[in-house]
Design a protein around this motif. Structure first.
Motif, PDB file in Angstrom:
ATOM      1  N   VAL A  23       0.795  -1.229   0.000  1.00  0.00           N
ATOM      2  CA  VAL A  23       0.000   0.000   0.000  1.00  0.00           C
ATOM      3  C   VAL A  23       0.826   1.278   0.000  1.00  0.00           C
ATOM      4  CG1 VAL A  23      -2.022  -1.095   1.022  1.00  0.00           C
ATOM      5  CG2 VAL A  23      -0.311  -0.064   2.513  1.00  0.00           C
ATOM      6  N   ASP A  24       2.054   1.206   0.522  1.00  0.00           N
ATOM      7  CA  ASP A  24       2.886   2.409   0.558  1.00  0.00           C
ATOM      8  C   ASP A  24       4.334   2.020   0.854  1.00  0.00           C
ATOM      9  OD1 ASP A  24       2.888   1.831   3.300  1.00  0.00           O
ATOM     10  OD2 ASP A  24       1.516   3.459   3.793  1.00  0.00           O
ATOM     11  N   ASP A  25       5.200   3.027   0.926  1.00  0.00           N
ATOM     12  CA  ASP A  25       6.613   2.763   1.187  1.00  0.00           C
ATOM     13  C   ASP A  25       6.826   2.121   2.553  1.00  0.00           C
ATOM     14  OD1 ASP A  25       7.346   3.723  -1.274  1.00  0.00           O
ATOM     15  OD2 ASP A  25       8.076   5.654  -0.538  1.00  0.00           O
ATOM     16  N   ALA A  26       6.027   2.502   3.542  1.00  0.00           N
ATOM     17  CA  ALA A  26       6.156   1.918   4.878  1.00  0.00           C
ATOM     18  C   ALA A  26       5.887   0.409   4.834  1.00  0.00           C
ATOM     19  CB  ALA A  26       5.213   2.604   5.847  1.00  0.00           C
ATOM     20  N   HIS A  27       4.915  -0.003   4.024  1.00  0.00           N
ATOM     21  CA  HIS A  27       4.609  -1.426   3.865  1.00  0.00           C
ATOM     22  C   HIS A  27       5.807  -2.148   3.249  1.00  0.00           C
ATOM     23  CE1 HIS A  27       1.319  -4.494   2.463  1.00  0.00           C
ATOM     24  NE2 HIS A  27       2.178  -5.031   3.284  1.00  0.00           N
ATOM     25  N   LEU A  28       6.432  -1.555   2.238  1.00  0.00           N
ATOM     26  CA  LEU A  28       7.619  -2.134   1.610  1.00  0.00           C
ATOM     27  C   LEU A  28       8.754  -2.246   2.619  1.00  0.00           C
ATOM     28  CD1 LEU A  28       9.289  -3.145  -0.783  1.00  0.00           C
ATOM     29  CD2 LEU A  28       9.698  -0.741  -1.388  1.00  0.00           C
ATOM     30  N   HIS A  29       8.985  -1.197   3.377  1.00  0.00           N
ATOM     31  CA  HIS A  29      10.067  -1.219   4.367  1.00  0.00           C
ATOM     32  C   HIS A  29       9.789  -2.245   5.460  1.00  0.00           C
ATOM     33  CE1 HIS A  29      12.543   2.094   2.849  1.00  0.00           C
ATOM     34  NE2 HIS A  29      11.395   2.609   2.436  1.00  0.00           N
ATOM     35  N   GLY A  30       8.530  -2.400   5.831  1.00  0.00           N
ATOM     36  CA  GLY A  30       8.163  -3.421   6.810  1.00  0.00           C
ATOM     37  C   GLY A  30       8.425  -4.816   6.287  1.00  0.00           C
ATOM     38  N   LEU A  31       8.133  -5.046   5.016  1.00  0.00           N
ATOM     39  CA  LEU A  31       8.384  -6.344   4.399  1.00  0.00           C
ATOM     40  C   LEU A  31       9.885  -6.624   4.339  1.00  0.00           C
ATOM     41  CD1 LEU A  31       7.363  -8.878   2.971  1.00  0.00           C
ATOM     42  CD2 LEU A  31       7.290  -7.557   0.849  1.00  0.00           C
ATOM     43  N   LEU A  32      10.666  -5.617   3.997  1.00  0.00           N
ATOM     44  CA  LEU A  32      12.117  -5.788   3.974  1.00  0.00           C
ATOM     45  C   LEU A  32      12.665  -6.065   5.379  1.00  0.00           C
ATOM     46  CD1 LEU A  32      13.018  -2.980   1.425  1.00  0.00           C
ATOM     47  CD2 LEU A  32      13.202  -5.449   1.055  1.00  0.00           C
ATOM     48  N   ALA A  33      12.089  -5.427   6.387  1.00  0.00           N
ATOM     49  CA  ALA A  33      12.502  -5.679   7.772  1.00  0.00           C
ATOM     50  C   ALA A  33      12.158  -7.109   8.180  1.00  0.00           C
ATOM     51  CB  ALA A  33      11.841  -4.676   8.710  1.00  0.00           C
ATOM     52  N   LEU A  34      11.000  -7.599   7.765  1.00  0.00           N
ATOM     53  CA  LEU A  34      10.610  -8.979   8.050  1.00  0.00           C
ATOM     54  C   LEU A  34      11.611  -9.941   7.426  1.00  0.00           C
ATOM     55  CD1 LEU A  34       8.655 -11.221   8.988  1.00  0.00           C
ATOM     56  CD2 LEU A  34       7.424 -10.891   6.816  1.00  0.00           C
ATOM     57  N   ILE A  35      11.974  -9.701   6.189  1.00  0.00           N
ATOM     58  CA  ILE A  35      12.935 -10.558   5.497  1.00  0.00           C
ATOM     59  C   ILE A  35      14.264 -10.566   6.252  1.00  0.00           C
ATOM     60  CG2 ILE A  35      14.300 -10.783   3.376  1.00  0.00           C
ATOM     61  CD1 ILE A  35      11.752  -9.736   1.898  1.00  0.00           C
ATOM     62  N   GLN A  36      14.703  -9.407   6.701  1.00  0.00           N
ATOM     63  CA  GLN A  36      15.942  -9.308   7.466  1.00  0.00           C
ATOM     64  C   GLN A  36      15.819 -10.060   8.796  1.00  0.00           C
ATOM     65  OE1 GLN A  36      17.135  -5.338   8.509  1.00  0.00           O
ATOM     66  NE2 GLN A  36      19.228  -5.971   8.933  1.00  0.00           N
TER      67      GLN A  36
END
Length: 68
Positions: free
Chosen positions: A41-54
């Protein structure tokens, strides 16, 4: 606010339990990688997904915004 579809390529094969962490997204095997696709939905969602992957200790090979 505009949502976008993304494709993330992760190194290796994900175990079933790890795949479940990507709720609401499509997870597909593409040896030697795993592809995670979905609408964010937004950049925050993308950053959250990247944090999950990390947090899962996974390696991101590529992130790409894709057209519908």
């Amino acid at each position: 606010m505009t949502s976008h579809r993304y494709e993330l390529r992760i190194a290796g094969h994900l175990a079933p339990g790890t795949r479940e962490a990507f709720e609401g997204l499509t997870v597909a095997d593409a040896p030697p990688e795993t592809i995670v696709r979905g609408t964010l939905v937004d950049d925050a969602h993308l950053h959250g997904l990247l944090a999950l992957i990390q947090d899962l200790g996974l390696e991101v090979v590529a992130v790409q915004r894709v057209e519908d």
